[in-house]
Design a protein around this motif. Structure first.
Motif, PDB file in Angstrom:
ATOM      1  N   UNK A 182       0.887  -1.095  -0.106  1.00 20.50           N
ATOM      2  CA  UNK A 182       0.139   0.118   0.096  1.00 20.50           C
ATOM      3  C   UNK A 182       0.868   1.176   0.034  1.00 20.50           C
ATOM      4  N   UNK A 183       2.198   1.079   0.555  1.00 16.99           N
ATOM      5  CA  UNK A 183       2.919   2.416   0.720  1.00 16.99           C
ATOM      6  C   UNK A 183       3.927   2.492  -0.443  1.00 16.99           C
ATOM      7  N   UNK A 184       3.943   1.563  -1.396  1.00 21.90           N
ATOM      8  CA  UNK A 184       4.777   1.605  -2.424  1.00 21.90           C
ATOM      9  C   UNK A 184       5.446   0.467  -3.085  1.00 21.90           C
ATOM     10  N   UNK A 185       6.123   0.148  -3.875  1.00 24.59           N
ATOM     11  CA  UNK A 185       6.666  -0.717  -4.701  1.00 24.59           C
ATOM     12  C   UNK A 185       8.067  -1.223  -4.234  1.00 24.59           C
ATOM     13  N   UNK A 186       8.463  -2.398  -4.210  1.00 15.79           N
ATOM     14  CA  UNK A 186      10.048  -2.775  -4.170  1.00 15.79           C
ATOM     15  C   UNK A 186      10.110  -3.577  -5.295  1.00 15.79           C
ATOM     16  N   UNK A 187      11.275  -3.435  -6.089  1.00 10.36           N
ATOM     17  CA  UNK A 187      11.520  -4.110  -7.206  1.00 10.36           C
ATOM     18  C   UNK A 187      13.015  -4.671  -6.928  1.00 10.36           C
ATOM     19  N   UNK A 188      12.808  -6.036  -7.177  1.00 11.36           N
ATOM     20  CA  UNK A 188      14.218  -6.870  -6.690  1.00 11.36           C
ATOM     21  C   UNK A 188      14.607  -7.585  -7.982  1.00 11.36           C
ATOM     22  N   UNK A 189      15.887  -7.307  -8.358  1.00 13.46           N
ATOM     23  CA  UNK A 189      16.450  -7.933  -9.387  1.00 13.46           C
ATOM     24  C   UNK A 189      17.078  -9.221  -8.831  1.00 13.46           C
ATOM     25  N   UNK A 190      17.776  -9.125  -7.383  1.00  6.75           N
ATOM     26  CA  UNK A 190      18.095 -10.574  -7.181  1.00  6.75           C
ATOM     27  C   UNK A 190      18.436 -10.118  -5.683  1.00  6.75           C
ATOM     28  N   UNK A 191      18.606 -11.068  -4.663  1.00  6.66           N
ATOM     29  CA  UNK A 191      18.925 -10.966  -3.330  1.00  6.66           C
ATOM     30  C   UNK A 191      17.548 -11.228  -2.364  1.00  6.66           C
ATOM     31  N   UNK A 192      17.998 -10.745  -1.344  1.00  2.00           N
ATOM     32  CA  UNK A 192      16.922 -11.029  -0.093  1.00  2.00           C
ATOM     33  C   UNK A 192      16.517  -9.739   0.444  1.00  2.00           C
ATOM     34  N   UNK A 193      15.254  -9.420   0.671  1.00  2.66           N
ATOM     35  CA  UNK A 193      14.817  -8.290   1.037  1.00  2.66           C
ATOM     36  C   UNK A 193      13.849  -8.481   2.418  1.00  2.66           C
ATOM     37  N   UNK A 194      13.909  -8.096   3.488  1.00  2.00           N
ATOM     38  CA  UNK A 194      12.776  -8.180   4.511  1.00  2.00           C
ATOM     39  C   UNK A 194      11.767  -6.996   4.356  1.00  2.00           C
ATOM     40  N   UNK A 195      10.696  -7.147   4.129  1.00  2.00           N
ATOM     41  CA  UNK A 195       9.741  -6.023   4.029  1.00  2.00           C
ATOM     42  C   UNK A 195       8.719  -6.055   5.216  1.00  2.00           C
ATOM     43  N   UNK A 196       8.409  -4.817   5.705  1.00  2.00           N
ATOM     44  CA  UNK A 196       7.431  -4.881   7.061  1.00  2.00           C
ATOM     45  C   UNK A 196       6.454  -3.915   6.540  1.00  2.00           C
ATOM     46  N   UNK A 197       5.207  -4.180   6.273  1.00  2.00           N
ATOM     47  CA  UNK A 197       4.048  -3.497   5.954  1.00  2.00           C
ATOM     48  C   UNK A 197       3.198  -3.136   6.990  1.00  2.00           C
ATOM     49  N   UNK A 198       2.865  -1.843   7.260  1.00  2.00           N
ATOM     50  CA  UNK A 198       1.783  -1.378   8.482  1.00  2.00           C
ATOM     51  C   UNK A 198       1.215  -0.255   7.729  1.00  2.00           C
ATOM     52  N   UNK A 199      -0.060  -0.491   7.134  1.00  2.60           N
ATOM     53  CA  UNK A 199      -1.098   0.338   6.557  1.00  2.60           C
ATOM     54  C   UNK A 199      -0.406   0.786   5.265  1.00  2.60           C
ATOM     55  N   UNK A 200       0.039   2.164   5.172  1.00  5.27           N
ATOM     56  CA  UNK A 200       0.642   2.697   4.042  1.00  5.27           C
ATOM     57  C   UNK A 200       1.927   2.849   4.284  1.00  5.27           C
ATOM     58  N   UNK A 201       2.384   2.393   5.346  1.00 15.39           N
ATOM     59  CA  UNK A 201       3.909   2.590   5.825  1.00 15.39           C
ATOM     60  C   UNK A 201       4.713   1.280   5.437  1.00 15.39           C
ATOM     61  N   UNK A 202       5.626   1.277   4.475  1.00 12.86           N
ATOM     62  CA  UNK A 202       6.571  -0.006   4.429  1.00 12.86           C
ATOM     63  C   UNK A 202       7.882   0.119   4.370  1.00 12.86           C
TER      64      UNK A 202
END
Lengths: 306, 191
Positions: A150-170
């Motif tokens: 809801x807060x935006x987009x993460x585009x991953x080419x390669x690797x590891x990302x930990x994503x925490x979403x709380x409402x519109x905050x990412x």
């Protein structure tokens, strides 16, 4: 302002004011940081940009083609009797069976807390509120995983990302690889690899020197562990009050306590600074101003409010 | 360190063409030859060590994406300097916006003493003061001042790097100094 016409003296000094020169010399003497970004990361970023550009060009070409086709085909579906649009042919979405999309083999999304990720395509997922561990393994093609929140987009080419979403905050923390944050307005920001937390204990070793404690607090802060950093700085200024790093540590401690809304303790830290370092006049003024902004509070014994 | 031999190698037409076509090894060669220099420039321009990695990455991605426009009438290093300066302009814009937001959110942020647990505390304070004031200067004045005063370029070098006449560099640097002195409450004496 009109530039002066007189020709410059080629040997003229860059700075004339001795007072300003002191600040400039401080800037000159700062050692450049150690560069962490690699040519691999730059190359991956280059590929992402080239791909985006091609997509944009392709999209514009498609849009132009569609516009031309629309103009050209208009007489065949525009009813002359009613003047309303009538489709030439319709494709029923029910007519064809569409299989539920599955993620590409290189992609793994683990919902550590929160609902399962919604799969929108082989290379696209949508996350609800929660904490997600997203991994994109190295793969041959140029595909990028698009993770919508809801807060935006993460585009991953390669690797590891930990994503925490709380409402519109990412919040996206890149452990390894290459990823880009895309804000709702389309602004793209490459994610920097977060410092590894491996081996970063909250408590430093019992024989840690003041400098080691200061570095440890820095590392904890860089890892986003403010409370642990506060404990280490507290230890530094309490057990090594006369050490060179103690002065800066005490200011850091006050600032962090204030940021953590621990106002009474922040007040005590600022007051202790003024008590310990009254001779540093300019900074003392600033600290005093910071202390005044916190307003009145209980008296202190050292760092602790009574 | 950037060795001259390495720089000559990567400035060859073959390497530049390969890098433009997306050749990974060619891009890596250019990156390795210039990364320290660009990092140093970016750091001197911003004073912010934490932003250097991101900005260096952006500079090289932009450069590789635009290599087709590099005609070789300037040195690659000078061309990269121009790209870095443009990137840093954007960075200062966003810094100023962020600072204004913070100033609105908290009246105490502006003059809060910021410290790092490092021994060289006074120098850090002085740098921060200087860069805060530099951030308020118009881009062109700031770039001239940084090139001349902080990067230590002479008038000829700064003129080539910034692509403006020597007299303009001289004027902008002096004007920047005047504005900096005013912003920092320092005496300024024009000769």
């Amino acid at each position: 302002m009109t530039p002066e016409i007189r020709p410059p003296d080629l040997g003229e000094p860059a700075v004339r004011s001795p007072e300003l020169l002191r600040l400039v010399q401080a800037a000159r003497s700062a050692p450049p940081p150690v560069l962490k970004v690699s040519s691999d990361a730059v190359f991956a970023g280059f590929q992402v940009r080239r791909r985006d550009r091609r997509r944009l060009v392709g999209g514009l070409a498609l849009a132009a083609a569609a516009a031309v086709a629309l103009v050209w085909a208009r007489p065949s579906f525009m009813s002359s009797r009613t003047g309303t649009l009538e489709p030439v042919a319709t494709v029923s979405s029910e007519a064809s069976h569409v299989a539920a999309p599955a993620l590409a083999a290189a992609v793994r999304v683990v919902a550590e807390d929160g609902p399962a990720a919604g799969v929108r395509g082989e290379w696209q997922v949508e996350l609800g509120d929660g904490r997600y561990d997203v991994t994109v393994a190295a793969h041959a093609g140029p595909e990028l995983l698009r993770v919508d929140t809801a807060g935006g987009t993460v585009e991953i080419a390669q690797g590891r990302v930990v994503i925490v979403v709380a409402g519109t905050r990412t919040e996206a923390v890149l452990s390894t690889g290459v990823a880009t944050w895309i804000a709702p307005d389309g602004a793209r920001t490459p994610l920097a690899v977060a410092p590894a937390e491996t081996g970063l204990d909250d408590e430093p070793g019992p024989k840690a020197s003041p400098s080691e404690l200061a570095r440890h607090a820095d590392a904890l802060l860089a890892a986003g562990r403010r409370d642990a950093a506060i404990r280490v700085l507290d230890l530094l200024v309490t057990t090594h009050p006369d050490s060179p790093p103690a002065r800066a540590a005490l200011l850091d401690l006050a600032r962090l306590l204030k940021a953590a809304a621990r106002t009474d303790e922040a007040r005590c830290a600022y007051a202790l600074y003024l008590e310990r370092y009254p001779g540093k006049e300019q900074l003392a003024d600033e600290v005093e101003a910071a202390l005044n902004r916190l307003g009145p509070g209980p008296a202190c014994t050292g760092l602790r409010p009574r | 360190m950037t060795s001259r031999a390495a720089v000559r190698d990567v400035e060859s037409a073959a390497v530049l063409a390969a890098a433009q076509d997306g050749d990974k090894a060619a891009q890596a060669a250019i990156f390795e030859a210039y990364k320290d220099r660009v990092a140093r420039q970016v750091f001197r321009m911003t004073g912010d060590a934490s932003s250097v990695d991101d900005l260096v990455q952006e500079v090289f991605i932009s450069a590789f994406s635009a290599l087709g426009r590099f005609r070789g009438d300037a040195q690659l290093g000078t061309w990269l300097y121009t790209i870095a300066a443009n990137r840093v302009r954007n960075w200062w814009d966003s810094q100023r916006r962020r600072r204004r937001r913070e100033d609105i959110a908290s009246a105490s942020t502006g003059d809060e003493p910021v410290a790092t647990p490092e021994a060289d505390f006074e120098a850090t304070q002085q740098r921060e003061r200087l860069y805060r004031a530099l951030g308020e200067l118009p881009d062109k004045l700031r770039e001239s001042f940084v090139a001349r005063a902080i990067e230590g370029m002479n008038l000829h070098e700064a003129s080539a790097a910034l692509g403006v006449p020597i007299s303009t560099v001289s004027y902008r640097t002096r004007r920047a100094e005047q504005l900096l002195c005013a912003a920092l409450g320092l005496p300024w004496r024009d000769e």
